[in-house]
Motif scaffolding. Structure first.
Motif, short mmCIF file in Angstrom:
data_model
loop_
_atom_site.label_atom_id
_atom_site.label_comp_id
_atom_site.label_asym_id
_atom_site.label_seq_id
_atom_site.Cartn_x
_atom_site.Cartn_y
_atom_site.Cartn_z
N SER A 1 93.17 -17.01 -9.80
CA SER A 1 94.36 -17.09 -10.66
C SER A 1 94.65 -18.53 -11.06
O SER A 1 94.24 -19.48 -10.39
CB SER A 1 95.58 -16.50 -9.94
OG SER A 1 95.85 -17.22 -8.75
N THR B 1 97.90 -20.87 -13.31
CA THR B 1 99.17 -20.85 -14.04
C THR B 1 99.44 -22.22 -14.65
O THR B 1 99.05 -23.25 -14.07
CB THR B 1 100.33 -20.45 -13.10
OG1 THR B 1 101.54 -20.34 -13.85
CG2 THR B 1 100.53 -21.47 -11.99
N ASP B 2 100.06 -22.24 -15.80
CA ASP B 2 100.34 -23.51 -16.48
C ASP B 2 101.27 -23.25 -17.66
O ASP B 2 101.62 -22.11 -17.97
CB ASP B 2 99.04 -24.15 -16.96
CG ASP B 2 99.11 -25.69 -16.99
OD1 ASP B 2 100.23 -26.23 -17.08
OD2 ASP B 2 98.05 -26.33 -16.91
N CYS C 1 95.36 -21.92 -18.81
CA CYS C 1 95.12 -21.10 -17.61
C CYS C 1 93.67 -20.61 -17.52
O CYS C 1 93.02 -20.76 -16.48
CB CYS C 1 96.07 -19.90 -17.61
SG CYS C 1 97.82 -20.34 -17.55
N ASP D 1 102.91 -13.83 -19.77
CA ASP D 1 103.61 -15.01 -20.25
C ASP D 1 105.08 -15.00 -19.84
O ASP D 1 105.63 -13.97 -19.45
CB ASP D 1 103.49 -15.15 -21.78
CG ASP D 1 104.09 -13.97 -22.54
OD1 ASP D 1 104.90 -13.22 -21.96
OD2 ASP D 1 103.75 -13.78 -23.72
N TYR D 2 105.69 -16.17 -19.91
CA TYR D 2 107.12 -16.31 -19.65
C TYR D 2 107.71 -17.26 -20.69
O TYR D 2 107.26 -18.40 -20.82
CB TYR D 2 107.38 -16.86 -18.24
CG TYR D 2 108.85 -17.04 -17.94
CD1 TYR D 2 109.60 -15.97 -17.45
CD2 TYR D 2 109.51 -18.24 -18.18
CE1 TYR D 2 110.96 -16.11 -17.19
CE2 TYR D 2 110.86 -18.39 -17.91
CZ TYR D 2 111.58 -17.32 -17.42
OH TYR D 2 112.93 -17.46 -17.17
N ALA E 1 105.28 -20.62 -20.63
CA ALA E 1 104.32 -20.75 -19.54
C ALA E 1 103.68 -19.38 -19.30
O ALA E 1 104.09 -18.38 -19.89
CB ALA E 1 105.00 -21.26 -18.27
N GLY E 2 102.71 -19.35 -18.42
CA GLY E 2 102.07 -18.09 -18.12
C GLY E 2 101.08 -18.20 -16.99
O GLY E 2 100.92 -19.29 -16.41
N PHE E 3 100.43 -17.10 -16.68
CA PHE E 3 99.36 -17.17 -15.68
C PHE E 3 98.28 -16.14 -15.99
O PHE E 3 98.54 -15.12 -16.62
CB PHE E 3 99.90 -16.99 -14.26
CG PHE E 3 100.24 -15.58 -13.87
CD1 PHE E 3 99.29 -14.76 -13.28
CD2 PHE E 3 101.51 -15.08 -14.07
CE1 PHE E 3 99.60 -13.47 -12.91
CE2 PHE E 3 101.83 -13.79 -13.70
CZ PHE E 3 100.88 -12.97 -13.12
#
Length: 348
Positions: free
Chosen positions: A63, A65-66, A92, A108-109, A158-160
């Motif tokens: 995994s 995230t960034d 990511c 995503d966020y 952001a997301g992962f």
């Protein structure tokens, strides 16, 4: 959702119905990312994914995230929101491919001052494009409206990503030896790192209009358009390379540039000796350095300088590696070799 609306919450700055509209608008983008592992629709409480483990002895999930850092400010300044999502995915998936892992899915966020459904859908459209480029499915996400915490026009993204690799195929740099060769994969530009320094150099916050003027040093393109160029995604070309070549190490050149990232894929006792004259430095980096009067070492310690990834392969497999990478659309070329040293990276 037809009966879900709170006038009191809306008066406080959060319109939950805008979120529902945004989800409806983004569904067409999400549909583009569907792959064989998808087993659920967007809108539930969790994204479901079936693991493709056929043929793997010991499947391992990887995994990463960034986010996109302050590059988001460029998207906001230009009122262009349909590519910044590519950056979020790239940051990511380019990381997890360094382990040899194939991306499976992404979430995503988005945090925003005000949920404008059309803008959110544009952002997610970019995320979906990044997922298509990397072969990952967009199986969920979150949009959070934060009135009072950030201005209404601002947002952050952001997301992962999660990928999979057979344990025996995880890249192992302990097999790296003196004489191995370092190959560069060209970047598409600044990618998503060093934008705080970029904003300072070009005085973006106080003089944004200057960014839109055609610049001769950039071949007539504006600084703004050049800086907003999406991060290149290397997943498919690297996966093709891993099938045919004994890759000994991969580095994703992000924040920290050459000095921080290249040594991360090299074992102790060895270093990457990089010939600066071999590096195809992009014009935007020359402009940043000249405008900001930035020392060369700081440039190589902040930016990718035109090299988005470095890959270490045995000397006898260099030509095969270059052929595969170029056949998959990469501008790939040799920039150095592995030598005995504890410096991590030597630029000469």
């Amino acid at each position: 959702m037809k009966n879900s609306r709170s006038e009191s919450y809306a008066a406080a700055g959060v319109d939950i119905t805008a979120g529902y509209k945004a989800v409806e608008l983004m569904k067409k983008h999400i549909a583009r990312t569907k792959n064989e592992g998808c087993v659920d629709d967007v809108g539930g409480f969790g994204g479901c994914f079936g693991l493709p483990i056929a043929g793997m002895e010991e499947p391992v999930l990887v995994s990463g995230t960034d986010g996109c850092g302050t590059k988001v400010k460029m998207a906001i300044l230009m009122n262009k929101h349909d590519t910044i999502g590519i950056d979020a995915v790239a940051m990511c998936v380019n990381d997890i491919i360094c382990c040899g892992a194939k991306p499976l899915f992404f979430l995503d966020y988005i945090a925003c001052g005000k949920n404008i459904p059309e803008k959110i859908a544009d952002i997610v459209g970019g995320v979906a494009e990044g997922c298509v480029q990397s072969g990952a499915a967009l199986i969920g996400g979150e949009t959070a409206e934060h009135p009072g915490m950030m201005p209404v026009e601002e947002y952050d993204l952001a997301g992962f990503a999660v990928g999979i690799v057979d344990k025996k195929k995880i890249l192992d740099n302990t097999k790296m030896t003196e004489g191995d060769v370092v190959i560069a994969l060209a970047s598409s530009g600044v990618h998503s790192n060093g934008f705080s320094l970029v904003r300072k150099v070009f005085d973006i916050d106080n003089n944004p209009d200057s960014l839109y003027v055609p610049n001769e040093a950039l071949g007539g393109a504006s600084i703004a358009a050049t800086l907003l160029t999406p991060t290149k995604i290397y997943v498919k070309s690297v996966l093709a390379l891993l099938e045919k070549v004994n890759v000994k190490g991969i580095s994703h050149i992000t924040g920290g540039g050459f000095y921080e990232n290249i040594p991360r894929s090299i074992p102790k006792g060895l270093s990457a000796k990089v010939e600066k004259s071999a590096v195809k430095v992009l014009p935007i980096f020359d402009l940043i350095q000249k405008t900001g009067n930035i020392p060369e070492r700081d440039m190589y310690n902040t930016y990718n300088m035109g090299v988005g990834m470095s890959i270490v392969v045995p000397k006898e497999e260099v030509e095969t590696a270059l052929e595969i990478l170029k056949a998959n659309g990469e501008d790939a070329y040799v920039i150095g070799e592995i030598v005995k040293s504890d410096e991590g990276v030597i630029l000469c």
